[in-house]
Each structure stands twice: as C-alpha cells, then as structure tokens.
Design an enzyme around this catalytic site. Structure first.
Site, short mmCIF file in Angstrom:
data_model
loop_
_atom_site.label_atom_id
_atom_site.label_comp_id
_atom_site.label_asym_id
_atom_site.label_seq_id
_atom_site.Cartn_x
_atom_site.Cartn_y
_atom_site.Cartn_z
N GLY A 153 1.63 2.49 9.72
CA GLY A 153 2.76 2.13 9.34
C GLY A 153 3.88 2.96 9.71
O GLY A 153 3.73 3.83 10.33
N GLY B 154 3.69 6.37 8.24
CA GLY B 154 2.44 7.21 8.99
C GLY B 154 3.11 7.55 10.27
O GLY B 154 2.83 8.78 10.65
N ASP C 295 11.96 11.16 -4.75
CA ASP C 295 13.07 10.92 -5.83
C ASP C 295 13.87 12.26 -6.33
O ASP C 295 15.10 12.46 -6.24
CB ASP C 295 12.32 10.47 -7.05
CG ASP C 295 11.59 9.18 -6.76
OD1 ASP C 295 12.19 8.16 -6.36
OD2 ASP C 295 10.28 9.43 -6.72
N ARG D 255 16.27 13.11 -3.34
CA ARG D 255 17.35 12.30 -3.51
C ARG D 255 18.21 12.87 -4.97
O ARG D 255 19.42 13.00 -4.67
CB ARG D 255 16.98 10.95 -3.91
CG ARG D 255 16.37 10.13 -2.76
CD ARG D 255 15.70 8.86 -3.28
NE ARG D 255 15.08 8.14 -1.95
CZ ARG D 255 14.34 6.93 -2.07
NH1 ARG D 255 13.90 6.85 -3.23
NH2 ARG D 255 13.88 6.29 -1.02
N HIS E 271 7.14 6.79 -10.47
CA HIS E 271 8.05 6.72 -9.41
C HIS E 271 8.31 4.97 -9.44
O HIS E 271 7.76 4.13 -8.57
CB HIS E 271 6.95 6.81 -8.10
CG HIS E 271 7.84 6.32 -6.89
ND1 HIS E 271 9.05 6.91 -6.49
CD2 HIS E 271 7.52 5.40 -5.99
CE1 HIS E 271 9.47 6.22 -5.24
NE2 HIS E 271 8.68 5.31 -5.00
P1 NAI Z 1 4.18 -0.40 6.17
O1 NAI Z 1 3.82 -1.70 5.82
O2 NAI Z 1 4.82 0.11 7.44
O3 NAI Z 1 2.65 0.66 6.46
C1 NAI Z 1 1.54 0.39 5.61
C2 NAI Z 1 0.37 0.44 6.39
O4 NAI Z 1 -0.58 0.60 5.62
C3 NAI Z 1 0.03 -0.67 7.45
O5 NAI Z 1 -0.01 -0.13 8.71
C4 NAI Z 1 -1.16 -1.30 6.77
O6 NAI Z 1 -2.01 -1.82 7.80
C5 NAI Z 1 -1.77 -0.20 6.13
N1 NAI Z 1 -2.83 -0.56 5.09
C6 NAI Z 1 -2.75 -1.42 4.10
N2 NAI Z 1 -3.69 -1.62 3.62
C7 NAI Z 1 -4.65 -0.54 3.91
C8 NAI Z 1 -5.67 0.04 3.78
N3 NAI Z 1 -6.69 -0.70 2.56
N4 NAI Z 1 -6.40 0.93 4.35
C9 NAI Z 1 -5.89 1.84 5.31
N5 NAI Z 1 -4.42 1.46 5.64
C10 NAI Z 1 -3.97 0.16 5.06
O7 NAI Z 1 4.50 0.66 4.86
P2 NAI Z 1 5.30 2.13 4.85
O8 NAI Z 1 6.72 1.88 5.06
O9 NAI Z 1 4.55 3.14 5.55
O10 NAI Z 1 5.01 2.36 3.29
C11 NAI Z 1 3.61 2.59 2.74
C12 NAI Z 1 3.86 2.83 1.22
O11 NAI Z 1 4.56 3.76 0.69
C13 NAI Z 1 4.26 1.40 0.71
O12 NAI Z 1 3.52 1.29 -0.51
C14 NAI Z 1 5.79 1.90 -0.03
O13 NAI Z 1 6.20 1.15 -0.94
C15 NAI Z 1 5.14 3.41 -0.15
N6 NAI Z 1 6.44 4.28 -0.49
C16 NAI Z 1 6.54 5.14 -1.59
C17 NAI Z 1 7.36 6.25 -1.48
C18 NAI Z 1 7.39 7.01 -2.74
O14 NAI Z 1 8.16 7.82 -2.91
N7 NAI Z 1 6.30 7.33 -3.33
C19 NAI Z 1 8.63 6.06 -0.57
C20 NAI Z 1 8.58 5.08 0.25
C21 NAI Z 1 7.45 3.95 0.52
#
Ligand code: NAI
Length: 324
Positions: free
Chosen positions: A14, A17, A159, A162, A187
């Site tokens: 993702g 990642g 956060d 930020r 969060h």
């Molecule tokens: P993305 O959609 O680009 O990537 C997510 C990846 O997780 C995808 O490649 C998907 O195939 C994979 N995935 C889904 N289910 C899975 C599983 N069971 N096992 C292994 N891999 C799996 O999303 P992105 O932008 O990388 O964000 C990831 C998460 O981080 C989201 O839930 C987002 O809301 C969260 N996030 C949290 C933040 C925080 O401050 N805590 C800040 C920004 C994002």
C-alpha cells in the site's frame, strides 16, 4: 554485526508501506547500526505488487537490509518477528456502518493477533497504523493472550506531529522549541490535542495563543488534517504517516522524554483500564510509561472524556461482535 531484527509490515504494497519500507531498511526505525530483516505481509492479490517493492528495496543495496520475505500467510510473516507494523486494514466503503467496518477489521486483526501470539519473538512490539487504529490494536491484543498487553500500541504520533507543526507555524517558532505536546484519546476526529501542558520557550503554550484560535482553529485543524490531505492530494496521508510510524517505534525502542502514543490504559486520568487510548508518554528501557500528575482542567476534561467515550463505544461494539 548483531543478528538482524525482524520487522513485519502488513499492507506492505500500500501507500504507507511504500513510504515506510525504505526508511526501515535504511536504518531509521531502529538505528544506523541495527541490521533488519523485512517480512512483507499482503493479501494474495497484492503479493505481486509487494514483490515489485522488494525488487526496488534490493536495488537500493541497503547495507543494513539482511533479507526480505514476502507472504500472504500471517503465521509466516510474524514467525520470530521483533517489531510488527500493522498497516493493512479494511477501509470504510460507501454505505458501510461502523459495525460493518469494525467487523471487517476484526477479521484481519483477530487472526493477526493470534499469529503474533503463536509465532512472534518474545520481545515483539506491535504498532497498529491501520484504522480504526486504537480498536484494531485492542482486537489484536485480545487475540494474543500470551503477549504482554503493553506491547500492543496504536499510532497517534502523526496527530502529535501535526499539532507540533500547526503550533510552530502559529507562533513562528521552530518545532524544536515546543515541549510536552500531547494528543489524548482516539485517533479520530474526537482526539484532543492539548496545549495546556505543552510549553514554548518554557511557558504554557495555551497562554501564548488566542483561546478562540485554540478552540476553533487549532483543535479542529489537527483533528481533521487527514481529511484536508485527502481533499488536497486526492489520496490519504502516506509519507507523513510512515514518518510517524518510524518516530513511534524509534522512540519506543530508544527512549524519549515526552511524546504521544496510544497505549493500554492503567486507569490513569480516568481512562478505563485496558482501553488503548492516546496519552502523554515517555519511553524508558524500551517500555512506554504514562506521564503522571498533570492537572486536567474542565476544558480538557470534557474533550478527553468525549474521545474516551468513543473508544469505549468501539470496545463495546467489538465485544458484542465477539471479536474480543
Ligand atoms: P492502502 O490502501 O494504500 O494500502 C493498504 C494495503 O493493505 C493494501 O496493499 C492492501 O492490499 C493491504 N491489506 C489489506 N488487508 C490486508 C491483510 N489482511 N493483510 C495484509 N495486508 C492487507 O492504504 P494506506 O494509505 O497505506 O493506509 C493504510 C491504513 O493506514 C489505512 O487503514 C489508513 O486509514 C491508515 N492510516 C492511519 C494513520 C494513523 O495516523 N493512524 C494515518 C494514515 C493512514
């Protein structure tokens, strides 16, 4: 050289990642003298993309990167893991109710917690990034009864960062001038960035800004920054989220005086025991400790309570779904 530390990253193909893996491999997560072995966990459809990322990691010839493993099996990914960054999660889709979202994530974080329980190294440390991060961390933790509960944490460091940057811009000071920033609670949009304990130049930050700016601009800007990034970039925060994950684990392992992290409550500040809530924390000897003894006034109390109430609701919902 020391034996490599195994770092497992879920959702490795993702956006986060992609921003995270290169920084881990370059030594920014654990230190410039700590070799790492990466384990990339993805769903079957995304394994090929993860293989592409691994090819690029190879092409960096990172001196500290001792190996890369790619799998769609959590039992393999977490075998012997010392650090687990749980990034992959089920995003909220149009029309999805909160129960559906929590249920779908329970289907991910429950089995991952169990795999960590059964296969990870004794010193495993887990950071959950995937949303809803605090409750996903609780689900994983509750499915890993043999791992000390304190090893499961969720990320509010983005956060926190930020909040630092918004305050620094307002007061026109470098971020390094700001001490003791705290994010409390979940969060989510209910989080409470606290300027009553933050200090700038040795003085309370809240006393250096207009109360209306604090209430009407600062708090909502920090809490809703994620949505503003999506609006501007057409995609959610990725590099800044990866940066915060690096900060969180780096400070957990190497120590820090004061930051924000969502960790299991011991009942401090009226947050029910067991809830994974953001607190002011320090890290000593590789363990987070909640900073004690802060006076919480009525303004802060109301906001902390509102965010914690949301966490309690989420906990009760996943309990009802039988996920914990
Ligand atoms: P993305 O959609 O680009 O990537 C997510 C990846 O997780 C995808 O490649 C998907 O195939 C994979 N995935 C889904 N289910 C899975 C599983 N069971 N096992 C292994 N891999 C799996 O999303 P992105 O932008 O990388 O964000 C990831 C998460 O981080 C989201 O839930 C987002 O809301 C969260 N996030 C949290 C933040 C925080 O401050 N805590 C800040 C920004 C994002």
């Amino acid at each position: 050289m020391a034996a490599p530390v195994k770092v497992t990253v879920t959702g490795a193909a993702g956006q986060i990642g992609y921003a995270l893996l290169f920084r881990i491999a370059s030594g920014q997560l654990l230190g410039a003298d700590v070799p790492v072995k990466l384990s990339l966990l993805e769903i079957p459809q995304a394994v090929k993309a993860a293989e592409g990322t691994a090819m690029e990691l190879d092409d960096c010839a990172f001196p500290l990167l001792s190996g890369i493993e790619i799998t769609d099996d959590p039992n393999v990914a977490f075998a012997g893991a010392n650090v687990a960054l749980l990034v992959g999660a089920m995003p909220r889709k149009a029309g999805m109710e909160r129960g559906d979202l929590l249920g779908a994530n329970g289907g991910i974080f429950g089995p991952q917690g169990k795999a960590i329980n059964d296969h990870a190294a004794d010193d495993i440390r887990v950071l959950v990034v995937g949303n809803p991060a605090n409750t996903n961390a609780l689900i994983a933790q509750q499915n890993a009864p043999d791992v000390p509960a304190e090893r499961f944490t969720a990320m509010t460091r983005l956060d926190h960062n930020r909040a630092l940057s918004q305050l620094a811009a307002k007061l026109q000071v470098p971020v390094t001038e700001i001490k003791n920033m705290t994010i409390w609670g979940n969060h989510s949009a209910t989080q409470y960035p606290d300027l009553f304990h933050a200090e700038v130049g040795g003085k309370v930050a809240a006393e250096q800004v207009d109360p209306e700016w604090l209430r009407e601009t600062f708090i909502p800007t920090v809490a809703k920054r994620g949505a503003a990034i999506i609006e501007a970039r057409g995609a959610s925060s990725a590099a800044s989220a990866a940066n915060a994950a690096i900060d969180h684990v780096h400070d957990w392992v190497n120590g820090t005086d004061w930051t924000s992290a969502a960790i299991p409550s011991d009942g401090s500040y009226g947050v029910p025991e067991g809830i994974i809530s953001s607190f002011p924390v320090r890290s000593v000897g590789g363990r987070w400790e909640i900073i004690q003894g802060l006076e919480i006034d009525a303004f802060s109390r109301e906001r902390i309570d509102a965010s914690v109430a949301e966490l309690i609701e989420e906990r009760d919902a996943v309990r009802e779904l039988g996920l914990i």
